[in-house]
Design a protein around this motif. Structure first.
Motif, PDB file in Angstrom:
ATOM      1  N   UNK C   8       0.746  -1.054   0.023  1.00  0.00           N
ATOM      2  CA  UNK C   8       0.009  -0.098   0.022  1.00  0.00           C
ATOM      3  C   UNK C   8       0.867   1.161   0.006  1.00  0.00           C
ATOM      4  N   UNK C   9       2.104   1.066  -0.519  1.00  0.00           N
ATOM      5  CA  UNK C   9       2.982   2.351  -0.581  1.00  0.00           C
ATOM      6  C   UNK C   9       3.695   2.309  -1.837  1.00  0.00           C
ATOM      7  N   UNK C  11       2.201   3.997  -4.701  1.00  0.00           N
ATOM      8  CA  UNK C  11       2.010   5.152  -5.378  1.00  0.00           C
ATOM      9  C   UNK C  11       2.528   6.270  -4.612  1.00  0.00           C
ATOM     10  N   UNK C  13       1.056  10.218  -3.465  1.00  0.00           N
ATOM     11  CA  UNK C  13       0.282  10.509  -2.330  1.00  0.00           C
ATOM     12  C   UNK C  13      -1.048  11.092  -2.717  1.00  0.00           C
ATOM     13  N   UNK C  14      -1.979  11.228  -1.767  1.00  0.00           N
ATOM     14  CA  UNK C  14      -3.376  11.805  -2.197  1.00  0.00           C
ATOM     15  C   UNK C  14      -3.032  13.211  -2.703  1.00  0.00           C
ATOM     16  N   UNK C 206      -1.706   6.896   2.201  1.00  0.00           N
ATOM     17  CA  UNK C 206      -2.002   8.107   1.579  1.00  0.00           C
ATOM     18  C   UNK C 206      -0.922   9.404   1.791  1.00  0.00           C
ATOM     19  N   UNK C 207      -0.057   9.508   2.640  1.00  0.00           N
ATOM     20  CA  UNK C 207       0.976  10.205   2.662  1.00  0.00           C
ATOM     21  C   UNK C 207       2.240   9.699   1.851  1.00  0.00           C
ATOM     22  N   UNK C 325      -5.164   3.050  -0.480  1.00  0.00           N
ATOM     23  CA  UNK C 325      -6.189   4.221  -0.907  1.00  0.00           C
ATOM     24  C   UNK C 325      -6.035   4.738  -1.997  1.00  0.00           C
ATOM     25  N   UNK C 326      -5.499   4.095  -3.007  1.00  0.00           N
ATOM     26  CA  UNK C 326      -5.434   4.607  -4.543  1.00  0.00           C
ATOM     27  C   UNK C 326      -5.847   3.379  -5.503  1.00  0.00           C
TER      28      UNK C 326
ATOM     29  N   UNK D 237       8.581   4.707   0.843  1.00  0.00           N
ATOM     30  CA  UNK D 237       8.213   5.474  -0.448  1.00  0.00           C
ATOM     31  C   UNK D 237       9.637   5.940  -0.839  1.00  0.00           C
ATOM     32  N   UNK D 239      10.862   6.725  -3.704  1.00  0.00           N
ATOM     33  CA  UNK D 239      10.619   7.418  -4.586  1.00  0.00           C
ATOM     34  C   UNK D 239      10.654   9.274  -4.334  1.00  0.00           C
TER      35      UNK D 239
END
Lengths: 343, 343, 343, 343
Positions: C8-9, C11, C13-14, C206-207, C325-326, D237, D239
């Motif tokens: 879940x990491x 992507x 962030x929101x 999402x962060x 979240x995405x 992340x 990235x």
């Protein structure tokens, strides 16, 4: 064989100790400091400091005592304040830092700290949370330079530290010598009242090994034994430490031995002073640092071992002479004789 | 006073040691392990392992030896593999973790590791860099359960560890007992050949204190003394350790003492076996774990001290009996007599 | 490109967060967490837990939060109790041990601890001072296996820990997912009441980076910022963390994102269940562990990335699927379509 | 709002970075630094230093970089040598000591070390094994006082360190500013050739967070990622770090931003010099330390924020002004205007 004035741990131990080890050898005793000798020795120490509420623990040596006490007291971000001559700073292979704590050193000619020395350290460590927090003041008595604290000096430090929320820990590797110096009015009982933790050194005062850590501050007493075990300092045969301190504490043998060592050093010091010799520091314990000509040093080296401590100029150096609980009159007199002949 | 079978460190030390301490007491010697007794004792150990290139260091106790050796060998992200009965796992107050290193425990009934035990640990620690890296295999000999390694077993482990880039460290707190067990063909010389580091325990085999760390792997030898000092384990009067190992190594006293302890335990074991008693593990060293009825345990407790080790069911428990270098025939015979009367 | 259900990491962030970073970019702000965004975000969190006396600190990631919190709470001889699936045990390269503390692992199928699990650990650690002292219970919610605590379960743990003088620390790397699972009645406010310390994970919800450590126990609050700085976790541009949590806490975006992730996972779970698929654990959060045939796994691997978690037998393995979240509807529907076609 | 010259991290980040975060936001990427942005950014750095064999790792901040690098390089008994102004000595809450290592500070007015400064430290640390072993020389460039190393100075240090078996680690929190100072001929390629490890600071030069650790010495490269993970510095992340350094390294934006910051500081410096103002140190980077009257300081404080660095006497104090990648012309001109009006 040359006689050595290099240190106070070059011989074995006081004969009473060997005799006691022999006497008690066959007794079966519980391990890990629960033996009856350790129990009795702890009681004796509590009596001598006149405080049954202090906790007493025996460990093997000074570096061990220092690192266990300091790492058990401090939180990870707290640090030690010490004179820059402090044993923990330069002579223990970073043992304190290895437990995670910085030591802030203060340059002092005589190796002793005063409140005035500590104030600027506190002032310059206020950038919270970007700097370590000074929390423990480390004192040695006698110091690494042979100097000692007086009652008044320690009282002032104690008041200052209480006001500033600092602990006092006194390294007593040479506590015997410090308290029997002719120039001090400090007593063991007062040391116990004015410090949070201190230790009584055995190794440098007639024991084979052993330092007695005394914890006076109640909040520092909790669970202390865990720290001793975790650092590898809890001897299975704790009796070895108990028996030794039992003998040293009996009839004040501990202070008698230290007084003897001091007295032998003072004999040499006075002989040198009469001949006008200067000293690096003005000491009244078993360490003296006379400044001698290199030719005289060479002469003395033929018969004695000692450390050349500091080069003063091309012709003169300071040497360090240490006497012990076991230094007999003969080598002292022979040393003085050479002095008197040569100076 | 009840006779204690609780452990092998409840008495003082072998008389030869006390005699030597007395004999050498007045000699002035250099400090910190540079004394002539330590020098000679180290040579003797090198001779016994037939390897002049191994380094020998003396420290005070087992936890201390374990934490110094392990923390000096491992990089911060490397860890130890141990049987779950390993002394470092449950009986040293987290001393190894306190130096920053994880211990991975492997459940083994007999307290001994094999390559087959270690393989799954290696397999399950390959998620680089998210897991610790297994790097050092910790073995005890004799183990905490009294069992021992054979030559073949250690050879297989050594081969496996070399192939997998792992070090072997053997905790020898009871090495004497391990090597003199009647069921092993392992020798001290072979231990030195097949391990990277090991130590010879003195505390549990007739010394007052002292373990002799032997570093066979050259790459682990460099600068080792710094580690001893930093952890507070370098005794000023290193002579205390040197003199003891000198005596223990002379004329194989070390192995004679261990053999005696084993023999006394075997007498009790055989008496119990004759009466059909079961044991928790099949041991040939100075520790035995017989399963007895609670009523017999009560009866024995009137005259002897020992640990009740494990409750088996409502009526039976295993006890632990340990004999020592100093266990005389009388208590052994008295113990056996009760057994014979009651069973 | 295959769509990844690996974690879940994967992507960024929101979008609200990126927008806020853009909006506030030119503002000059104090460093090290004193910026106004951090101040406001902390207030928002205090409001959400309905406790203005809790302290809030932002750090970058979960391992960092774990090691700072644990090392700041424990004394050197104290240790952590954790389910053996705990992230700190197997997935953080010994980060906790590197600060000096042992972790005692308890085998649990579902990754959750109960008082009954902890009692035997306390019972077997009473040999003072030879063993570490259990002092802190580490819980994850949701756990590493996707399971969650209910209010009743946490209340029982809290009562037990208070009675036994233990702290509770809840790792909330996936707190959002844990609290929005349809099967739990636990709320953030209750978590704050029933734990001594917990954190709200941003990275997995999402962060870009960021975990919000919340210290509810007053005695653990003192001087906490020093620990953050000392471990290298105090960002000069603390605004990066403040801005993110400000956005996440606004209008409950944090929980909305977690609920979305859970919902997407449940869609796949339900589709699999309808086809009779078994699961390693019964989860209601964004992690599911279905047991599939190797041929189906191969088929799914053509279009999707995920971890094969555990080999069940020669033909079947459990895989791990994580939604975020995405995670959009499309990949979920495509995955379900393959399932429906193949099963 | 007053304009702040307090530091170079009070704004967000360069717009290119925000734009890139936006552009790449939806891409799914592997975690923990395996993302394609990190991979490309590392390649770009290797190209800039013209050494494909150097290893590059990204972490969040300077204290983190310092503690990870130093603790990964040193053995437990080894220590750091640093100018006494070194950031690690006074401004990181004992982060280095917390990993077990002492720092030996050398008093230097300009914050720069030379071989002549280091020699006495080596000379006074030869009492093996009673003292820590100096092993790593810590340099900052630009220094905490804004001064910089020249090529010749670094070459001499490098030669000296190689001869004395010491490592060089250069803290490059402000490497951009150090290398773009008009008075230096040192280049990034030369830094890579002459140091064992260094880092390129992003936080103080236009990034949100991020320092790029570059390991040039092959023997220090092994297993380095474990250290990053263990200290809690491996971002899930990754990235976020990769994208930022990708932007900073493109078209030399990194050096352009630093050059801008330096230029703005020099404008103020020159204006002050024209009016005869003295400076604490002669700097050519983005930090200047002019000595001003207290009344002028009060006047400037009405419009600007800055640190009063050092009281010189009753009437004068030195202030510290720092410009950043984002300091526009307007505040610089306004500041100069006040100077010109008042002096």
């Amino acid at each position: 064989m040359k006689f050595s004035f290099k240190n106070d741990y070059s011989e074995g131990c006081h004969p009473n100790i060997l005799q006691a080890l022999l006497t008690y050898n066959e007794d079966q005793q519980p391990g890990y400091g629960e033996d009856q000798y350790s129990v009795r020795a702890k009681k004796l120490i509590q009596q001598k400091i006149n405080n049954p509420h202090s906790d007493v623990y025996f460990v093997s040596g000074g570096t061990q005592a220092n690192l266990i006490v300091i790492s058990s007291i401090l939180k990870p971000y707290q640090c030690v304040v010490s004179a820059s001559t402090g044993h923990i700073l330069n002579n223990e292979t970073g043992a304190i830092e290895a437990t995670g704590h910085k030591i802030l050193g203060i340059e002092k000619e005589d190796g002793k700290l005063t409140p005035e020395d500590i104030i600027p350290v506190l002032e310059s460590h206020k950038n919270v949370p970007h700097q370590v927090m000074p929390k423990l003041v480390y004192l040695s008595n006698s110091t690494e330079l042979g100097t000692v604290y007086t009652l008044d000096e320690l009282e002032k430090l104690s008041t200052f530290c209480k006001e500033n929320n600092l602990y006092i820990f006194m390294d007593g590797a040479r506590m015997g010598h410090g308290l029997t110096a002719e120039t001090t009015d400090l007593t063991l009982e007062k040391v116990a009242q004015l410090t949070d933790v201190f230790y009584l050194g055995g190794t440098k005062n007639g024991a084979l090994i052993g330092e007695a850590i005394v914890i006076n501050n109640k909040e520092l007493q909790q669970d202390f034994a865990f720290n001793i075990k975790q650092k590898g300092a809890l001897l299975a045969k704790g009796r070895l430490l108990g028996i030794q301190f039992l003998e040293l504490m009996k009839d004040d043998l501990y202070f008698e031995l230290a007084r003897h060592a001091n007295r032998q050093a003072m004999k040499i010091k006075n002989a040198l002073k009469e001949r006008g010799v200067q000293f690096l520091s003005d000491t009244y314990t078993n360490q003296i640092f006379p400044v001698l000509s290199n030719s005289l040093i060479d002469k003395l080296s033929e018969k004695f071992e000692f450390y050349v401590w500091k080069k003063m100029d091309d012709d003169f150096s300071a040497i360090r002479l240490i006497t012990s609980w076991n230094t007999a009159d003969q080598p002292v007199e022979e040393f003085i004789e050479i002095i008197n002949n040569e100076l």
